[in-house]
Structures are given as structure tokens and as C-alpha cells.
Design a protein around this motif. Sequence first.
Motif, PDB file in Angstrom:
ATOM      1  N   TYR A  64      42.129  14.784  10.931  1.00 49.52           N
ATOM      2  CA  TYR A  64      40.757  15.175  10.594  1.00 49.52           C
ATOM      3  C   TYR A  64      39.849  13.954  10.511  1.00 49.52           C
ATOM      4  O   TYR A  64      38.716  13.976  11.002  1.00 49.52           O
ATOM      5  CB  TYR A  64      40.757  15.920   9.267  1.00 49.52           C
ATOM      6  N   VAL A  65      40.354  12.872   9.917  1.00 52.15           N
ATOM      7  CA  VAL A  65      39.548  11.670   9.713  1.00 52.15           C
ATOM      8  C   VAL A  65      39.528  10.782  10.954  1.00 52.15           C
ATOM      9  O   VAL A  65      38.468  10.299  11.367  1.00 52.15           O
ATOM     10  CB  VAL A  65      40.074  10.873   8.497  1.00 52.15           C
ATOM     11  N   GLY A  66      40.695  10.557  11.543  1.00 54.74           N
ATOM     12  CA  GLY A  66      40.802   9.572  12.608  1.00 54.74           C
ATOM     13  C   GLY A  66      40.706  10.094  14.025  1.00 54.74           C
ATOM     14  O   GLY A  66      40.424   9.333  14.951  1.00 54.74           O
ATOM     15  N   HIS A  67      40.959  11.393  14.231  1.00 53.76           N
ATOM     16  CA  HIS A  67      40.931  11.970  15.583  1.00 53.76           C
ATOM     17  C   HIS A  67      40.199  13.310  15.570  1.00 53.76           C
ATOM     18  O   HIS A  67      40.779  14.359  15.867  1.00 53.76           O
ATOM     19  CB  HIS A  67      42.353  12.158  16.105  1.00 53.76           C
ATOM     20  N   PRO A  68      38.906  13.289  15.238  1.00 57.14           N
ATOM     21  CA  PRO A  68      38.162  14.551  15.111  1.00 57.14           C
ATOM     22  C   PRO A  68      38.107  15.373  16.397  1.00 57.14           C
ATOM     23  O   PRO A  68      38.028  16.602  16.353  1.00 57.14           O
ATOM     24  CB  PRO A  68      36.762  14.097  14.684  1.00 57.14           C
ATOM     25  N   ASP A  69      38.183  14.705  17.557  1.00 56.48           N
ATOM     26  CA  ASP A  69      38.120  15.430  18.816  1.00 56.48           C
ATOM     27  C   ASP A  69      39.431  16.135  19.152  1.00 56.48           C
ATOM     28  O   ASP A  69      39.468  17.029  19.995  1.00 56.48           O
ATOM     29  CB  ASP A  69      37.745  14.487  19.959  1.00 56.48           C
ATOM     30  N   ARG A  70      40.530  15.756  18.492  1.00 53.14           N
ATOM     31  CA  ARG A  70      41.822  16.390  18.740  1.00 53.14           C
ATOM     32  C   ARG A  70      42.199  17.375  17.630  1.00 53.14           C
ATOM     33  O   ARG A  70      43.145  18.151  17.785  1.00 53.14           O
ATOM     34  CB  ARG A  70      42.925  15.323  18.818  1.00 53.14           C
ATOM     35  N   TYR A  71      41.458  17.323  16.522  1.00 52.63           N
ATOM     36  CA  TYR A  71      41.866  18.061  15.329  1.00 52.63           C
ATOM     37  C   TYR A  71      41.914  19.567  15.553  1.00 52.63           C
ATOM     38  O   TYR A  71      42.902  20.226  15.215  1.00 52.63           O
ATOM     39  CB  TYR A  71      40.924  17.747  14.165  1.00 52.63           C
ATOM     40  N   ARG A  72      40.857  20.146  16.111  1.00 49.94           N
ATOM     41  CA  ARG A  72      40.781  21.602  16.225  1.00 49.94           C
ATOM     42  C   ARG A  72      41.943  22.181  17.027  1.00 49.94           C
ATOM     43  O   ARG A  72      42.578  23.153  16.615  1.00 49.94           O
ATOM     44  CB  ARG A  72      39.452  22.014  16.867  1.00 49.94           C
ATOM     45  N   ALA A  73      42.221  21.591  18.174  1.00 53.16           N
ATOM     46  CA  ALA A  73      43.265  22.126  19.045  1.00 53.16           C
ATOM     47  C   ALA A  73      44.639  22.017  18.393  1.00 53.16           C
ATOM     48  O   ALA A  73      45.407  22.982  18.360  1.00 53.16           O
ATOM     49  CB  ALA A  73      43.255  21.409  20.389  1.00 53.16           C
ATOM     50  N   ALA A  74      44.950  20.837  17.837  1.00 57.45           N
ATOM     51  CA  ALA A  74      46.256  20.639  17.211  1.00 57.45           C
ATOM     52  C   ALA A  74      46.415  21.525  15.989  1.00 57.45           C
ATOM     53  O   ALA A  74      47.465  22.137  15.776  1.00 57.45           O
ATOM     54  CB  ALA A  74      46.435  19.171  16.841  1.00 57.45           C
ATOM     55  N   ARG A  75      45.365  21.612  15.172  1.00 60.23           N
ATOM     56  CA  ARG A  75      45.410  22.469  13.986  1.00 60.23           C
ATOM     57  C   ARG A  75      45.583  23.930  14.351  1.00 60.23           C
ATOM     58  O   ARG A  75      46.323  24.673  13.706  1.00 60.23           O
ATOM     59  CB  ARG A  75      44.151  22.252  13.161  1.00 60.23           C
TER      60      ARG A  75
END
Length: 276
Positions: free
Chosen positions: A121-132
Motif C-alpha cells: 500500500y505504501v511502497g507500490h501503490p500501482d500494484r496494490y489493487r491487483a495483488a490485494r
Amino acid sequence: MSAAPEAVPADSGEVRAQWRPGPLLPARLRPLGRPALWTELACTGLLYWAYTLTRNAVPAHRTAALHRAHTIWQTEQELHLNIELAVNHAADRVDWLIVGMNYYYATLHFIVTIGVLVWLYVGHPDRYRAARTALYTATLLALIGFAYCATAPPRFLAGQGFIDTVVVHHTWGSWASGDVASLSNQYAAMPSVHIIWSTWSGLTLAFLARRTWVRVLGACYPLATFTVILATANHFVADAAAGAATLAIGFFIQGLLTGRAAYRTRQRNALTTSQP
């Protein structure tokens, strides 16, 4: 179902089309940016509420849960996959090792997963949604499995020789035994959420971490968790396999919804060609 082409460079430098299924969601429902924190907390609360429902409903299916566990154990014996008992007894011979595994099972499951989510969430906001989305989808599928296919852990199988390592070694704070057992679903062995969460955490670190030693730890974490869930007699090999399959389905559904991979790899420069 629609299919969208994605241009990727070929080895020769030419651009070729790679077809992927989806996305099923419209563009406004699949942004790349970091979501609001309150939204994430609300989603987590809903998942816990769903878990509470399964926890309260499962005791009514105790007989069926034990029957399924016996069936799994007999099937594994026929297929010569029944390594759980040997691992359980071998680990139990070393007090410090099995006590450490008991605490590992009870704590790291939550600590590591939450830590990786916060890191994303903090360090990779562009990857967060998909992985979550992949993680939450797999967890929801597991909860449905608990509700409709409750399964007991190996330690509940009387007469089979399994050691309940938490009870024997009086390990404090286990979610599977003792005073806090009422807070957890005792018949949620299939699929293994420990495997779902640890594999997700391991993949996330292995794909996205910059430091090599962190990526290596990420790759090793699910393997260590697999050993622990067998050693503590909390899961069968089949539970672990089902957990890995459930996570794979979670990633597949995430890909259908968004039309993109959760962990996008760097594309090779189209102007770079291999030299003989």
C-alpha cells in the motif's frame, strides 16, 4: 467475454499482439492508484464478518468435517502422499523446534500478511489493487469452502497417532487450541488459508522486492509454512494443495476483472536486439 490486445516486443524487435481475457470491469472501476484507507479497512472488516459467520455455523457440521478428514487421510495413504504423520512426530522430538513452529503457526500467519499488505500500500501503490484483489478473492473462496465443506485437521483424528503439539507443549496463544480456540474455526482445514496467505506474501515479495535477500525470503516463506502446518498436525498435504489452487483461482479471477497481471514484468526494450 472480451479480449484486449496488448502490444509487446518480440525478440526480433517487431511488435506482436498478445491476447489476454478481460477486462470484465469498466475502466472507472479498475484504477491503478492507491485506494482510500477507509475502503481497505471496510473490506477487511467484511471479510472478518464473513469468517465469523462460518465460524459460528461450522460446529453443526462436526461429524461431516471429521468424516471428510478421515477420507482425505485414507486417500493420501492409498496414493502414498501421507507424509504428515512422519513430519509431525519428527518435529515433536525437538522441543525448541516444535514450540517455535507452534508460535510460527499462531502469529506469522497474520503478521507477515498484514506487513506485506502495508508494504504494498505504501511502497507500490500501482500494484496494490491487483495483488490485494487476488488475495481477497482467494480468501473469500476459502470461506465459502469452510461453510459448505467443513474439514477437520489431522490432530482431530483419534487413533491415527497425530500429536496436537500445542496441547502437548502447552504453547500459549494458539488459535487452534486452548482458551482462544473459540475465536477460530476449528474445522477450517480445507483449503489451507495459511498456504493461501503465505504463498501470496511470498510471491509478492519475490516479484516486487528490490533486495535479493528479501526476494529469497519471500520464495522460502511458503515452503516453511508448508512444513509448519504439517509438523503441527493442523493440515493435510491435500489442504495445502487446495490452498495453492484456490490462490491460483484468485489470481485468475483478478485477471478477468482487470485484464492485467497482478505482478507485471518489465517489458524488454523493442530497440534492443540480441547479439550472436
